[in-house]
Design an enzyme around this catalytic site. Structure first.
Site, PDB file in Angstrom:
ATOM      1  N   ASP A 272      78.721  84.079  74.819  1.00 14.53           N
ATOM      2  CA  ASP A 272      78.178  83.030  73.973  1.00 14.53           C
ATOM      3  C   ASP A 272      77.515  82.011  74.900  1.00 14.53           C
ATOM      4  OD1 ASP A 272      77.515  81.475  71.778  1.00 14.53           O
ATOM      5  OD2 ASP A 272      79.481  81.701  70.837  1.00 14.53           O
ATOM      6  N   TYR A 273      76.852  81.051  74.330  1.00 12.26           N
ATOM      7  CA  TYR A 273      76.002  80.112  75.061  1.00 12.26           C
ATOM      8  C   TYR A 273      76.787  79.418  76.180  1.00 12.26           C
ATOM      9  CZ  TYR A 273      72.191  76.668  75.434  1.00 12.26           C
ATOM     10  OH  TYR A 273      71.145  75.890  75.864  1.00 12.26           O
TER      11      TYR A 273
END
Length: 728
Positions: A272-273
């Site tokens: 994820d980011y």
């Protein structure tokens, strides 16, 4: 669809010729500043950012770009990658396309309320068609997190609190996004996220820590991911949280042990980011290089936005801290994924400006959005048959959502065509004959009062036959980073409801929400309550279809609505306790001082415009052989005067086991269309596979003994039938 990545000789040839920097580049996922979905107001900044990104593509330092849109500019990105980079490797173009592209469908939690996985498959397919037409190959969806605490905002992105329902919708959405052929121009790669137990964050606080038993991890949070992988998902995204002290993005036991070794997952694992960067904040990594090493060796193939892999993997390989074979294996998976969707054969796949401009499917997708929206609504309450409304009634539509156009999409909608959104007022007016008595009053804002607003609403209510109150959460209240301490309506909306209810006129509440809410006062006590979630583009038309009875509500709750926020976390399939609350004994039992240990509206609850009667649950034999089946049956009858759709649910309870078992567990459901007076016998088949769980010794399987089964309209109704699973 097979979830394998076939060998491609071009992949091996490329790996042999790639430098360490080019290999690391293939594992990097970066923001698409060439075609950003929300361009910076400064054109010069856009040009500079785009030039920098294209230079990185040209240098072979970018494997994937995300959250850009547009087929024309996408072709330029790919031209640079294929014609101007040393090895000509095409770029993957990804985006967060969660519940619709230009046409916005209900939030996933709302769509799960339909109890129709086939509907989710159809909306995901339509989403894939629109997204790939706009130059996107890969979506970061579906979210398959099980959310048992409604304070957590990201429950809006999943399918609720139940494992079986979550598995059905996870698989359906993967099938819908990807279609039958990964190489087709309208196939959109799916990503199961967030691996794993993100929905179990402590206190429902986003990004928080997770303390969880192995049994609960395996029985509750892992199964939807397995269902997505089995349905063909070739990408998995890591979660932000830690699990028992080990961050998910550096968790070797899960990323490699479970995902690769146990399940044989052949696809890619993407962070994820900046999740790898956050290993430092966790206190799990000492520096950037250490974070890179931990995440990569654990099994995280691709790094999103942090830039850590590009900056540190080559040196880690040269120092021996990361083996080149590990690097090659990750690069191989990424290149095989590109080959699997046909990018090596056609780098300009899904980059056709003519297809992007084609609007021939718009009407069909809007019709699907309208149908999905009305099937997602849940009628909680309908005292005195106030619904459906008469078209000749004097209606007062009020509340902050009556005319609102800014809270139709729900969370995580980046690309919706706002020009096509339909407000409640517009939809209701379109459903009424000309000259109909409809008054529209805002009454209050979403969070703040309006001068004279409540007075105007009360005056309108006194002149009406029925009040339709459009209340709920602003859409920014749910989604990522939107944890709430109290899952209630904003006080100003509660005040509006209380004032209008005091007029004595019948009140219909239209509840707009991204989670289960604790309903209070006049909202809880309204004559009718219709949960409308965030329904997307066709909100107004769909709500009108249900309000006026053109469509009977057929949704059921995928989450339990509590009496109070303080009951969280609350979920219907909680384990039994040694002191269960009984009707005639309240002290020293499992209950709160203020409320019983039960929901205000339970999982699976929902009404129709008919009157449904259930016959007794029966089993075809008292004993289930170890390798056999038992058939559970009940007769369901529509005793009302309207055709309706009923969601018939099967629940099971294991009476005695080596680990304390849930009070009930959903094991099947079917949605039936029943004409007035029609009866149908419904049957479900159970085998020992359906009764399996993670046993006390850590193995997975069923245990012989007695079970109860219910065929019922919700998770708390009906009388059980019993059967015994015999020993092998």
């Amino acid at each position: 669809m097979s979830n394998t990545l076939p060998a491609d000789p071009r992949v091996e040839s490329l790996i042999q010729r790639m430098t360490l920097e080019e290999k690391a580049g293939q594992l990097g996922v970066f923001a698409d500043m060439v075609r950003p979905f929300a361009p910076d107001v400064n054109p010069e900044t856009n040009v500079r950012n785009a030039a920098e990104v294209l230079e990185q593509v040209r240098a072979g330092r970018v494997g994937t770009l995300f959250n850009g849109v547009g087929a024309g500019a996408g072709r330029e990105i790919q031209r640079v990658a294929v014609e101007e980079s040393r090895l000509g490797i095409p770029v993957l173009l990804a985006a967060d396309v969660i519940h619709g592209m230009r046409t916005v469908f209900p939030i996933p939690l709302g769509e799960a309320a339909s109890f129709e996985p086939g509907l989710a498959e159809r909306t995901a397919r339509a989403t894939a068609i629109e997204a790939t037409a706009a130059g996107i190959h890969w979506t970061y969806a579906p979210a398959v997190d099980i959310a048992r605490d409604q304070r957590w905002g990201r429950g809006a992105e999943g399918a609720g609190e139940d494992v079986y329902l979550g598995c059905q919708f996870a698989a359906a959405r993967v099938r819908g996004f990807q279609g039958q052929d990964l190489r087709a121009p309208d196939s959109l790669l799916a990503t199961a996220k967030h691996f794993v137990a993100y929905g179990a964050v402590t206190a429902g606080l986003d990004y928080n820590f997770v303390e969880i038993s192995e049994g609960t991890l395996r029985d509750v949070h892992l199964p939807p991911f397995k269902a997505a992988v089995d349905a063909g998902a070739l990408a998995v995204m890591t979660a932000f949280n830690d699990i028992n002290g080990i961050p998910a993005s550096a968790n070797h036991a899960l990323l490699t042990g479970v995902l690769r070794n146990e399940w044989g997952f052949p696809g890619v694992v993407v962070s994820d980011y900046t999740a790898d960067m956050e290993l430092l904040a966790h206190g799990y990594a000492a520096d950037e290089a250490h974070a890179t090493e931990l995440a990569f060796v654990a099994g995280m193939d691709m790094s999103m936005q942090s830039g850590y892999y590009a900056a540190h993997l080559p040196a880690l390989v040269e120092s021996g801290r990361v083996r080149v074979e590990q690097l090659d294996a990750a690069v191989r998976r990424v290149l095989q994924l590109k080959a699997a969707i046909g990018l090596f054969d056609d780098p300009y796949r899904s980059l056709d400006p003519a297809r992007e401009a084609d609007t021939s499917l718009r009407a069909a997708h809007e019709a699907l959005a309208r149908d999905a929206a009305r099937r997602s609504m849940v009628l909680l309450k309908n005292e005195g048959g106030v619904l459906p409304l008469r078209r000749d009634a004097r209606i007062a539509l009020m509340g902050p959502f009556a005319r609102d156009m800014d809270n139709i999409e729900g969370c995580w909608t980046l690309f919706g065509d706002r020009s096509r959104y339909v407000s409640l007022e517009a939809g209701i007016r379109a459903a009424l004959p000309e000259g109909a008595a409809l008054q529209v009053v805002d009454g209050c804002g979403l969070e703040a009062p309006l001068e004279g607003g409540i007075e105007a609403a009360v005056a309108a209510a006194r002149e009406a036959d029925v009040v339709v109150l459009a209340l709920g959460e602003p859409q920014r209240y749910s989604g990522e980073a939107q944890s709430r301490v109290r899952i209630e309506l904003p006080p100003v909306q509660q005040a509006l409801a209380d004032a209008v209810a005091a007029t004595g006129k019948p009140v219909v509440v239209l509840l707009r929400n991204g989670r289960a809410l604790a309903l209070q006062g006049a909202v809880r006590d309204a004559q009718a309550i219709l949960v409308t979630w965030f329904l997307g583009s066709q909100t107004g038309h769909a709500v009108a279809d249900v309000l006026f009875g053109d469509h009977s509500p057929s949704g059921r709750l995928p989450v339990s609505f509590p009496h109070d926020s303080g009951q969280q976390p609350y979920f219907y399939n909680h384990p039994r306790t040694g002191r269960p609350e009984l009707a005639d004994m309240k002290e020293f039992k499992a209950r709160w001082r203020e409320y019983p240990h039960q929901a205000l509206y339970p999982f699976g609850h929902g009404l129709t415009y008919g009157r449904i009667e259930y016959g007794a649950t029966t089993v075809d034999a008292p004993a289930l052989a170890w390798d056999g089946e038992v058939v559970v049956r009940a007769t369901v009858r529509n005793a009302g005067e309207r055709a309706v759709e009923e969601v018939v649910q099967l629940y099971v309870h294991d009476r005695v086991a080596s680990r304390v078992r849930p009070v009930r567990e959903l094991k099947g459901f079917i949605k039936l269309l029943l004409q007035p007076g029609e009866s149908r016998e419904v049957e479900f088949r159970l085998s020992r596979v359906d009764l399996a769980f993670t046993r006390a010794d850590g193995t997975h399987g069923a245990e012989p003994g007695w079970f109860d089964a219910w065929v019922a309209p919700s998770s708390v109704t009906g009388e059980p039938a019993a059967f015994e699973l015999l020993s092998p």
